[in-house]
Motif scaffolding. Structure first.
Motif, PDB file in Angstrom:
ATOM      1  N   PRO A  49       1.279 -25.500 -18.179  1.00 20.56           N
ATOM      2  CA  PRO A  49       2.646 -26.039 -18.313  1.00 20.56           C
ATOM      3  C   PRO A  49       3.358 -25.535 -19.569  1.00 20.56           C
ATOM      4  N   LEU A  50       2.623 -25.357 -20.652  1.00 22.22           N
ATOM      5  CA  LEU A  50       3.230 -24.868 -21.884  1.00 22.22           C
ATOM      6  C   LEU A  50       3.712 -23.428 -21.732  1.00 22.22           C
ATOM      7  N   ILE A  51       2.962 -22.621 -21.005  1.00 26.00           N
ATOM      8  CA  ILE A  51       3.399 -21.243 -20.753  1.00 26.00           C
ATOM      9  C   ILE A  51       4.655 -21.242 -19.885  1.00 26.00           C
ATOM     10  N   GLY A  52       4.700 -22.091 -18.863  1.00 26.19           N
ATOM     11  CA  GLY A  52       5.907 -22.192 -18.032  1.00 26.19           C
ATOM     12  C   GLY A  52       7.112 -22.661 -18.829  1.00 26.19           C
ATOM     13  N   PHE A  53       6.896 -23.645 -19.683  1.00 27.19           N
ATOM     14  CA  PHE A  53       7.938 -24.155 -20.571  1.00 27.19           C
ATOM     15  C   PHE A  53       8.433 -23.044 -21.494  1.00 27.19           C
ATOM     16  N   GLY A  54       7.514 -22.268 -22.032  1.00 26.99           N
ATOM     17  CA  GLY A  54       7.872 -21.169 -22.933  1.00 26.99           C
ATOM     18  C   GLY A  54       8.611 -20.048 -22.235  1.00 26.99           C
ATOM     19  N   VAL A  55       8.192 -19.734 -21.027  1.00 28.63           N
ATOM     20  CA  VAL A  55       8.894 -18.687 -20.266  1.00 28.63           C
ATOM     21  C   VAL A  55      10.336 -19.098 -20.011  1.00 28.63           C
ATOM     22  N   TRP A  56      10.528 -20.359 -19.634  1.00 30.51           N
ATOM     23  CA  TRP A  56      11.894 -20.847 -19.410  1.00 30.51           C
ATOM     24  C   TRP A  56      12.702 -20.802 -20.704  1.00 30.51           C
ATOM     25  N   ALA A  57      12.138 -21.319 -21.781  1.00 37.67           N
ATOM     26  CA  ALA A  57      12.864 -21.405 -23.049  1.00 37.67           C
ATOM     27  C   ALA A  57      13.219 -20.021 -23.583  1.00 37.67           C
ATOM     28  N   LEU A  58      12.262 -19.110 -23.591  1.00 33.85           N
ATOM     29  CA  LEU A  58      12.524 -17.766 -24.104  1.00 33.85           C
ATOM     30  C   LEU A  58      13.463 -17.006 -23.173  1.00 33.85           C
ATOM     31  N   GLY A  59      13.287 -17.172 -21.873  1.00 34.46           N
ATOM     32  CA  GLY A  59      14.166 -16.492 -20.917  1.00 34.46           C
ATOM     33  C   GLY A  59      15.610 -16.910 -21.058  1.00 34.46           C
ATOM     34  N   MET A  60      15.847 -18.204 -21.210  1.00 26.29           N
ATOM     35  CA  MET A  60      17.219 -18.682 -21.377  1.00 26.29           C
ATOM     36  C   MET A  60      17.810 -18.234 -22.715  1.00 26.29           C
ATOM     37  N   ALA A  61      16.987 -18.182 -23.743  1.00 27.29           N
ATOM     38  CA  ALA A  61      17.490 -17.735 -25.046  1.00 27.29           C
ATOM     39  C   ALA A  61      17.871 -16.257 -25.003  1.00 27.29           C
ATOM     40  N   PHE A  62      17.085 -15.455 -24.287  1.00 26.07           N
ATOM     41  CA  PHE A  62      17.414 -14.036 -24.167  1.00 26.07           C
ATOM     42  C   PHE A  62      18.572 -13.798 -23.203  1.00 26.07           C
ATOM     43  N   ALA A  63      18.738 -14.659 -22.213  1.00 28.56           N
ATOM     44  CA  ALA A  63      19.808 -14.482 -21.225  1.00 28.56           C
ATOM     45  C   ALA A  63      21.154 -14.984 -21.726  1.00 28.56           C
ATOM     46  N   ARG A  64      21.151 -15.928 -22.647  1.00 30.98           N
ATOM     47  CA  ARG A  64      22.407 -16.546 -23.089  1.00 30.98           C
ATOM     48  C   ARG A  64      23.424 -15.543 -23.645  1.00 30.98           C
ATOM     49  N   PRO A  65      23.057 -14.640 -24.546  1.00 29.73           N
ATOM     50  CA  PRO A  65      24.071 -13.681 -25.017  1.00 29.73           C
ATOM     51  C   PRO A  65      24.591 -12.776 -23.902  1.00 29.73           C
ATOM     52  N   LEU A  66      23.770 -12.503 -22.909  1.00 31.49           N
ATOM     53  CA  LEU A  66      24.214 -11.660 -21.796  1.00 31.49           C
ATOM     54  C   LEU A  66      25.192 -12.378 -20.886  1.00 31.49           C
ATOM     55  N   THR A  67      25.057 -13.691 -20.783  1.00 33.02           N
ATOM     56  CA  THR A  67      25.920 -14.446 -19.883  1.00 33.02           C
ATOM     57  C   THR A  67      27.229 -14.886 -20.526  1.00 33.02           C
ATOM     58  N   THR A  87      15.036 -26.864 -25.275  1.00 35.42           N
ATOM     59  CA  THR A  87      13.698 -26.428 -24.865  1.00 35.42           C
ATOM     60  C   THR A  87      13.172 -25.340 -25.791  1.00 35.42           C
ATOM     61  N   LEU A  88      14.045 -24.473 -26.252  1.00 35.44           N
ATOM     62  CA  LEU A  88      13.603 -23.416 -27.167  1.00 35.44           C
ATOM     63  C   LEU A  88      13.135 -24.012 -28.489  1.00 35.44           C
ATOM     64  N   TRP A  89      13.907 -24.943 -29.042  1.00 35.35           N
ATOM     65  CA  TRP A  89      13.501 -25.572 -30.303  1.00 35.35           C
ATOM     66  C   TRP A  89      12.243 -26.406 -30.116  1.00 35.35           C
ATOM     67  N   GLY A  90      12.109 -27.058 -28.967  1.00 32.72           N
ATOM     68  CA  GLY A  90      10.897 -27.816 -28.680  1.00 32.72           C
ATOM     69  C   GLY A  90       9.678 -26.916 -28.561  1.00 32.72           C
ATOM     70  N   PHE A  91       9.840 -25.785 -27.876  1.00 31.92           N
ATOM     71  CA  PHE A  91       8.738 -24.837 -27.739  1.00 31.92           C
ATOM     72  C   PHE A  91       8.358 -24.260 -29.103  1.00 31.92           C
ATOM     73  N   ALA A  92       9.350 -23.957 -29.920  1.00 29.92           N
ATOM     74  CA  ALA A  92       9.063 -23.442 -31.269  1.00 29.92           C
ATOM     75  C   ALA A  92       8.308 -24.481 -32.090  1.00 29.92           C
ATOM     76  N   LEU A  93       8.688 -25.740 -31.969  1.00 30.50           N
ATOM     77  CA  LEU A  93       8.003 -26.809 -32.689  1.00 30.50           C
ATOM     78  C   LEU A  93       6.545 -26.944 -32.226  1.00 30.50           C
ATOM     79  N   VAL A  94       6.316 -26.861 -30.929  1.00 30.20           N
ATOM     80  CA  VAL A  94       4.949 -26.938 -30.398  1.00 30.20           C
ATOM     81  C   VAL A  94       4.109 -25.775 -30.920  1.00 30.20           C
ATOM     82  N   ILE A  95       4.662 -24.570 -30.946  1.00 27.50           N
ATOM     83  CA  ILE A  95       3.943 -23.402 -31.427  1.00 27.50           C
ATOM     84  C   ILE A  95       3.601 -23.567 -32.913  1.00 27.50           C
ATOM     85  N   VAL A  96       4.541 -24.050 -33.707  1.00 23.81           N
ATOM     86  CA  VAL A  96       4.295 -24.257 -35.124  1.00 23.81           C
ATOM     87  C   VAL A  96       3.207 -25.309 -35.329  1.00 23.81           C
ATOM     88  N   VAL A  97       3.270 -26.412 -34.587  1.00 27.10           N
ATOM     89  CA  VAL A  97       2.256 -27.448 -34.720  1.00 27.10           C
ATOM     90  C   VAL A  97       0.873 -26.921 -34.320  1.00 27.10           C
TER      91      VAL A  97
END
Length: 102
Positions: A49-67, A87-97
């Motif tokens: 689930p964490l990998i799925g969460f990360g894929v979504w968060a990183l994908g949206m962060a990379f897609a946002r400037p394009l959209t 979700t991106l900030w949450g994923f970053a927080l989980v990775i840091v923890v």
């Protein structure tokens, strides 16, 4: 015409700007490429689930400037949603923890 640019998002806060989100996503992606053991130490029930969460968060962060220039469509609505940025900030927080704990 959409008046948003890469440096100024729809809100004035620094943490909401597309460039900040893009740099954070790039930093997380590079960190996970260099240190994959951060996620490999978790049990499979937590890792998938964490990998799925990360894929979504990183994908949206990379897609946002394009959209930003498009201004319509499903991807644009998802990329500019506030929960998508959280979700991106949450994923970053989980990775840091996880990294501090290891």
């Amino acid at each position: 015409m959409v008046d948003r640019t890469l440096f100024a998002g729809s809100r004035p806060g620094l943490l909401e700007r597309p460039l900040t989100m893009l740099l954070l996503a790039a930093g997380i992606a590079i960190w996970l490429l260099l240190r994959p053991e951060t996620l490999q130490a978790l049990p499979l029930a937590w890792r998938v689930p964490l990998i799925g969460f990360g894929v979504w968060a990183l994908g949206m962060a990379f897609a946002r400037p394009l959209t930003l220039g498009v201004g319509r469509g499903w991807l644009w609505r998802q990329a500019r949603a506030s929960w998508s940025r959280l979700t991106l900030w949450g994923f970053a927080l989980v990775i840091v923890v996880l990294e501090v704990r290891a």
